[in-house]
Design a protein around this motif. Structure first.
Motif, mmCIF file in Angstrom:
data_model
loop_
_atom_site.group_PDB
_atom_site.id
_atom_site.type_symbol
_atom_site.label_atom_id
_atom_site.label_comp_id
_atom_site.label_asym_id
_atom_site.label_seq_id
_atom_site.Cartn_x
_atom_site.Cartn_y
_atom_site.Cartn_z
ATOM 1 N N GLN A 136 67.677 17.862 -0.308
ATOM 2 C CA GLN A 136 67.666 17.045 -1.519
ATOM 3 C C GLN A 136 67.849 17.854 -2.800
ATOM 4 O OE1 GLN A 136 67.561 13.641 -1.464
ATOM 5 N NE2 GLN A 136 67.751 13.955 0.753
ATOM 6 N N ALA A 137 67.867 19.196 -2.665
ATOM 7 C CA ALA A 137 67.965 20.064 -3.847
ATOM 8 C C ALA A 137 69.285 19.841 -4.581
ATOM 9 C CB ALA A 137 67.835 21.519 -3.438
ATOM 10 N N ASN A 138 69.185 19.470 -5.851
ATOM 11 C CA ASN A 138 70.351 19.197 -6.686
ATOM 12 C C ASN A 138 70.568 20.381 -7.622
ATOM 13 O OD1 ASN A 138 72.427 18.039 -8.118
ATOM 14 N ND2 ASN A 138 71.071 16.786 -9.408
ATOM 15 N N LEU A 139 71.337 21.354 -7.159
ATOM 16 C CA LEU A 139 71.516 22.598 -7.901
ATOM 17 C C LEU A 139 72.956 22.735 -8.396
ATOM 18 C CD1 LEU A 139 69.521 24.794 -5.395
ATOM 19 C CD2 LEU A 139 68.736 24.124 -7.653
ATOM 20 N N GLY A 140 73.154 23.632 -9.311
ATOM 21 C CA GLY A 140 74.477 23.816 -9.898
ATOM 22 C C GLY A 140 75.397 24.626 -8.998
ATOM 23 N N SER A 141 76.558 24.973 -9.541
ATOM 24 C CA SER A 141 77.557 25.741 -8.789
ATOM 25 C C SER A 141 77.056 27.150 -8.508
ATOM 26 C CB SER A 141 78.867 25.823 -9.587
ATOM 27 O OG SER A 141 79.346 24.523 -9.873
ATOM 28 N N ALA A 142 77.550 27.704 -7.411
ATOM 29 C CA ALA A 142 77.149 29.052 -7.027
ATOM 30 C C ALA A 142 77.788 30.080 -7.960
ATOM 31 C CB ALA A 142 77.554 29.326 -5.581
ATOM 32 N N LEU A 143 77.036 31.135 -8.280
ATOM 33 C CA LEU A 143 77.563 32.254 -9.064
ATOM 34 C C LEU A 143 76.861 33.537 -8.632
ATOM 35 C CD1 LEU A 143 76.074 32.284 -12.662
ATOM 36 C CD2 LEU A 143 75.304 30.660 -10.959
ATOM 37 N N ALA A 144 77.549 34.663 -8.805
ATOM 38 C CA ALA A 144 77.009 35.952 -8.392
ATOM 39 C C ALA A 144 76.393 36.659 -9.596
ATOM 40 C CB ALA A 144 78.104 36.815 -7.778
ATOM 41 N N VAL A 145 75.160 37.166 -9.424
ATOM 42 C CA VAL A 145 74.480 37.890 -10.498
ATOM 43 C C VAL A 145 74.051 39.263 -9.995
ATOM 44 C CG1 VAL A 145 73.643 35.790 -11.614
ATOM 45 C CG2 VAL A 145 72.207 36.940 -9.921
ATOM 46 N N SER A 146 73.914 40.186 -10.932
ATOM 47 C CA SER A 146 73.423 41.536 -10.623
ATOM 48 C C SER A 146 72.826 42.103 -11.896
ATOM 49 C CB SER A 146 74.566 42.419 -10.124
ATOM 50 O OG SER A 146 75.547 42.578 -11.139
ATOM 51 N N ARG A 147 72.280 43.317 -11.793
ATOM 52 C CA ARG A 147 71.665 43.926 -12.974
ATOM 53 C C ARG A 147 72.681 44.158 -14.084
ATOM 54 N NH1 ARG A 147 68.660 46.165 -8.743
ATOM 55 N NH2 ARG A 147 66.393 45.931 -9.043
ATOM 56 N N ASP A 148 73.926 44.428 -13.727
ATOM 57 C CA ASP A 148 74.932 44.687 -14.755
ATOM 58 C C ASP A 148 75.805 43.473 -15.053
ATOM 59 O OD1 ASP A 148 76.141 44.807 -12.259
ATOM 60 O OD2 ASP A 148 77.693 46.188 -12.917
#
Length: 637
Positions: free
Chosen positions: A531-543
């Protein structure tokens, strides 16, 4: 009078004994030791003491250095307990390295010292056109640092010796590409996430507050409504620019100045010459050098017999390949462009003349002067604006030098007003309102000088309402200020800030509602992840934070890789609440060979720094470092 003192010296000594001894009894020896408080030991390195006065002096020097680089930095940051302790730690490290250098018998040879000094830009600039060091300017450079040339060289030698302690260690550090990749893969790991945020602004309309809520919030958060201590001031500025505007220049003064500087204004005389060069290095054997001279003399005889053949002779015989193809032509040049023997000979010739043999470090020259370009003197009228500006500036600088002492003494001696010195020196009393102790970021103007602000907010200026001392805020610029109105920091009345209180309270309650909604959704989605309504996937990192709050990135990187996908909540405080799902680890993008090498070099430098810190820690144990000054807690602890 002095005879009576001598004749009654025993009586005086008795009186002094009677006065001094009871003072020890009444006040104790510690009272006299207060004069030596600055001698308190704050640290020891191998038994060598670092005193409070040494620490204070080193920290002041560090503060001055930083302020020169970052003038608008908050002075409170530089005088914090953490900043002061950092200076002490730096002093300890410097003493450690010096002791290690002594123990390891590391020395700097005269040759290395000479080579370093020759390459130093501040010293290289002191050399004249002939390459010789201007010893007078060299002595002045050393004196500007409170040293003689011998002391300066001794300090440089010591510094070079000390640098060897860590240089070998740092040079020995080598990181392979595999080590670099492993470290960077861990540090710059990328993770794919999906996000849902609840912003306080979406809940503001649901918030209801009453008068009692506002009053309570105002009482609890009173510091939010405290004004910054500020003052209204009067001030005087003595500077060259102000003096220039008041200077009247008689016409005759301008004409005299024009005539005196005609040669400078017209530029330098230039000469055009051709030459024939026969190479003969300084270290050439005497027999070979004599052969070179003989060849040059033979060519000189030929061109003197037929001067018009000079260009042909140069093309066929000159060892200066750059000019030989042009018949030896060197084009126009002014004084200072050529080596001195060549220049002296060229400027002694008449047009068309051929010189005798001229010897320089390059060999033997035969010079023919082909043209003379005399400087063209500009007319008086065309130079009038520049002449006026130059003469006004010169006279203003002389006046400033004469008036600076008068200004400084007057604002001190007549400390209850700026009016007398303003009237005496024909200056204008200026006013400013709302001046704070910390200059505004990027603010300009004489009143934003940290030293002046420190003087304005001193007890003498605030309480006793005296003029500040004359402060040099810029070259040839003195300022003295006087506090007219002082407003201490105080909490503003409720009625005055009621609108601000309402806005802040609504924001705080809206943030609470956003958090409650987010936590409710998180609990529901954990029970039923589909049921989780989350946004589009994106990649994150420290930089690559993707413009997300740092708290979101930190939470995503903390997620256990063995339990992905992982669902978690992140409290964003005043920015609301977020639910983050960390789906998987994303491989780092491939880099080219150049980027890979740059990464390895950077990692090697960081590793070398870490090794240096570890080595310093071992030296602290070896040389028994003792720290008596209390280490302050980190901010936020």
């Amino acid at each position: 009078m002095f005879d009576s003192i001598r004749n009654n010296s025993k009586i005086l000594m008795g009186l002094l004994f009677l006065l001094v001894i009871p003072s020890f009894v009444l006040f104790g020896v510690e009272g006299y030791r207060k004069f030596e408080d600055k001698g308190a030991v704050v640290a020891k390195v191998d038994g060598q003491k670092i005193t409070q006065s040494e620490w204070d002096a080193a920290h002041q020097a560090e503060v001055d250095r930083i302020r020169a680089s970052v003038p608008n930095l908050d002075p409170k940051l530089l005088d914090s307990a953490q900043a002061r302790y950092a200076t002490l730690d730096k002093m300890v490290n410097e003493r450690l390295i010096a002791r290690a250098s002594e123990k390891q018998l590391l020395v700097t040879s005269d040759q290395r010292l000479s080579r370093y000094l020759q390459q130093d830009p501040s010293i290289a600039g002191l050399r004249g056109a002939d390459g010789k060091l201007d010893m007078e300017r060299y002595r002045q450079l050393a004196a500007s640092q409170g040293m003689t040339p011998e002391m300066l060289e001794a300090r440089v030698r010591r510094d070079l010796s000390n640098q060897q302690v860590l240089a070998g260690l740092q040079a020995s550090v080598f990181a392979t590409q595999r080590q670099t990749d492993m470290a960077l893969d861990a540090y710059l790991q990328r993770r794919e996430i999906q996000l849902k945020r609840w912003a306080p602004s979406d809940f503001a309309a649901k918030v209801e507050v009453v008068e009692a809520d506002l009053q309570r919030y105002y009482q609890d958060k009173s510091e939010l409504f405290r004004t910054v201590e500020n003052v209204d001031v009067e001030f005087l500025v003595l500077d060259v620019a102000a003096l220039q505007a008041k200077i009247n220049l008689p016409e005759q003064d301008l004409k005299t100045y024009y005539e005196q500087n005609l040669q400078r204004l017209g530029g330098q005389e230039q000469r055009r010459a051709s030459h024939i060069l026969i190479n003969a290095a300084k270290d050439l054997p005497a027999a070979d050098k004599q052969k070179a001279r003989a060849k040059a003399e033979s060519l000189l005889a030929a061109v003197r017999k037929a001067p018009k053949t000079f260009a042909d002779v140069a093309r066929k015989n000159s060892d200066d390949t750059g000019s030989a193809s042009r018949g030896g032509d060197l084009d126009f040049f002014a004084r200072g462009a050529m080596v001195k023997p060549f220049e002296d000979a060229a400027f002694a010739l008449q047009k068309g003349d051929v010189s005798d043999i001229v010897e320089s470090d390059f060999g033997f020259h035969i010079i023919q002067l082909t043209d003379i370009k005399l400087p063209q003197a500009p007319s008086f009228e065309s130079m009038r604006p520049q002449l006026e500006a130059d003469l006004r500036k010169q006279q203003a600088q002389r006046q400033f030098a004469e008036l600076a002492e008068v200004f400084s003494n007057s604002v001190y001696e007549q400390s209850d007003s700026l009016a007398p010195v303003a009237e005496r020196l024909k200056l204008t009393v200026q006013k400013a309102q709302g001046l704070t102790q910390t200059p505004a970021s990027g603010a300009q103007g004489v009143l934003n000088n940290p030293k002046l602000l420190q003087a304005v907010f001193s007890e003498d200026a605030l309480v006793k309402r005296r003029n500040t001392a004359a402060v040099e805020v810029a070259p040839n610029t003195l300022v003295s200020a006087r506090v007219v109105t002082h407003r201490p920091a105080a909490v503003r009345p409720f009625e005055e800030v009621k609108a601000d209180v309402r806005q802040l309270l609504v924001q705080a309650k809206a943030a609470e509602l956003a958090k409650a909604e987010g936590q409710s959704r998180l609990a529901s989605w954990k029970t039923d992840p589909s049921q989780a309504n989350l946004g589009s996937a994106l990649a994150v990192s420290r930089d690559q934070a993707q413009s997300l709050p740092q708290a979101v990135v930190d939470a995503a990187l903390r997620a256990d890789p063995s339990k992905m996908p992982a669902l978690m909540g992140v409290d964003l405080g005043a920015q609301g609440y977020a639910v983050v799902r960390v789906n998987k680890i994303v491989p780092r993008p491939e880099v080219n060979a150049q980027q890979s090498e740059q990464s390895r070099e950077q990692f090697t430098r960081l590793w070398a720094q870490a090794e240096s810190q570890a080595y310093l820690a071992s030296l602290k144990a070896q040389f028994k470092v003792e720290m008596f000054a209390e280490k302050p807690q980190k901010m936020g602890d």
